[in-house]
Design a protein around this motif. Structure first.
Motif, PDB file in Angstrom:
ATOM      1  N   VAL A   1      -7.082   1.449  -0.536  1.00 16.40           N
ATOM      2  CA  VAL A   1      -6.975   1.649  -1.988  1.00 16.40           C
ATOM      3  C   VAL A   1      -8.044   2.628  -2.469  1.00 16.40           C
ATOM      4  O   VAL A   1      -7.764   3.538  -3.264  1.00 16.40           O
TER       5      VAL A   1
ATOM      6  N   GLU B   1      -6.173  10.769  -5.155  1.00 19.20           N
ATOM      7  CA  GLU B   1      -5.516  10.953  -6.442  1.00 19.20           C
ATOM      8  C   GLU B   1      -6.396  11.785  -7.371  1.00 19.20           C
ATOM      9  O   GLU B   1      -5.911  12.629  -8.120  1.00 19.20           O
TER      10      GLU B   1
ATOM     11  N   LEU C   1       0.816  -1.202   0.000  1.00 14.23           N
ATOM     12  CA  LEU C   1       0.000   0.000   0.000  1.00 14.23           C
ATOM     13  C   LEU C   1       0.859   1.266   0.000  1.00 14.23           C
ATOM     14  O   LEU C   1       0.488   2.261  -0.606  1.00 14.23           O
TER      15      LEU C   1
ATOM     16  N   HIS D   1       3.728   1.666  -1.470  1.00 12.54           N
ATOM     17  CA  HIS D   1       4.204   1.890  -2.828  1.00 12.54           C
ATOM     18  C   HIS D   1       3.117   2.581  -3.664  1.00 12.54           C
ATOM     19  O   HIS D   1       3.386   3.532  -4.390  1.00 12.54           O
ATOM     20  N   ARG D   2       1.898   2.102  -3.529  1.00 14.81           N
ATOM     21  CA  ARG D   2       0.785   2.705  -4.279  1.00 14.81           C
ATOM     22  C   ARG D   2       0.561   4.156  -3.837  1.00 14.81           C
ATOM     23  O   ARG D   2       0.267   5.020  -4.654  1.00 14.81           O
TER      24      ARG D   2
ATOM     25  N   ARG E   1       3.214   6.302  -5.417  1.00 17.17           N
ATOM     26  CA  ARG E   1       2.923   6.462  -6.845  1.00 17.17           C
ATOM     27  C   ARG E   1       1.796   7.481  -7.053  1.00 17.17           C
ATOM     28  O   ARG E   1       1.807   8.244  -8.017  1.00 17.17           O
ATOM     29  N   ALA E   2       0.827   7.508  -6.139  1.00 18.50           N
ATOM     30  CA  ALA E   2      -0.288   8.452  -6.226  1.00 18.50           C
ATOM     31  C   ALA E   2       0.059   9.808  -5.620  1.00 18.50           C
ATOM     32  O   ALA E   2      -0.745  10.727  -5.672  1.00 18.50           O
TER      33      ALA E   2
ATOM     34  N   SER F   1      -7.119  -3.242   3.197  1.00 20.21           N
ATOM     35  CA  SER F   1      -6.540  -2.956   1.885  1.00 20.21           C
ATOM     36  C   SER F   1      -7.541  -2.288   0.952  1.00 20.21           C
ATOM     37  O   SER F   1      -7.223  -1.285   0.306  1.00 20.21           O
TER      38      SER F   1
ATOM     39  N   ASP G   1      -7.348   6.287  -4.187  1.00 17.73           N
ATOM     40  CA  ASP G   1      -7.962   6.674  -5.462  1.00 17.73           C
ATOM     41  C   ASP G   1      -8.699   8.008  -5.324  1.00 17.73           C
ATOM     42  O   ASP G   1      -8.616   8.865  -6.203  1.00 17.73           O
TER      43      ASP G   1
END
Length: 146
Positions: free
Chosen positions: A38, A45, A1, A3-4, A7-8, A34, A42
């Motif tokens: 997520v 983002e 999570l 890493h995501r 990235r966001a 999770s 989103d």
């Protein structure tokens, strides 16, 4: 999570919980955490700012365990809040979501843990998902001071 989140470009913060024993399927509980994180990433983002943040808190209450996933993303319009747990309902673009995540979370929380889910959200104000698991399924154990 994490890493995501990087990235966001969203700051992901987990509050360090008190030690506890968890009664139930940890894999199913991990799926709840999770999926909620997520979705929060989103939402941030889509409404990105330098202050985009997702906070995850797990703590004891008088009645059991409380998990909160809070974001400062786009928020959920009032008109959609009643639909978000319906299977195949999604507000995401084609190819970005199936509309199954929140329905699965609800099934796990209610069916596996006899828990509840609460939602607080407002357009442009972010969202808080609060999962409450009763004492019969989760108990916090305090370590003795040495």
């Amino acid at each position: 999570l994490e890493h995501r989140a990087r990235r966001a470009n969203v700051r992901l913060r987990f509050q360090e919980p008190s030690p506890f024993f968890f009664y139930g399927d940890t894999t199913r509980f991990s799926q709840v955490v999770s999926n909620l994180v997520v979705n929060a990433l989103d939402a941030c983002e889509e409404n990105w700012s330098a202050e985009s943040t997702v906070n995850v808190v797990l703590e004891q209450t008088a009645h059991g365990l409380r998990l909160e996933v809070c974001d400062n993303g786009i928020g959920i319009p009032k008109a959609l809040q009643e639909k978000i747990f319906e299977p195949l309902f999604t507000t995401k673009e084609i190819g970005k979501g199936t509309g199954l995540g929140l329905g699965i979370i609800q099934d796990i929380v209610y069916g596996d843990f006899d828990g509840t889910i609460e939602l607080e959200s407002g357009l442009g104000k972010g969202t808080v998902f609060r999962v409450l698991l009763p004492n019969k399924k989760a108990t916090v154990i305090h370590e003795a001071a040495s």
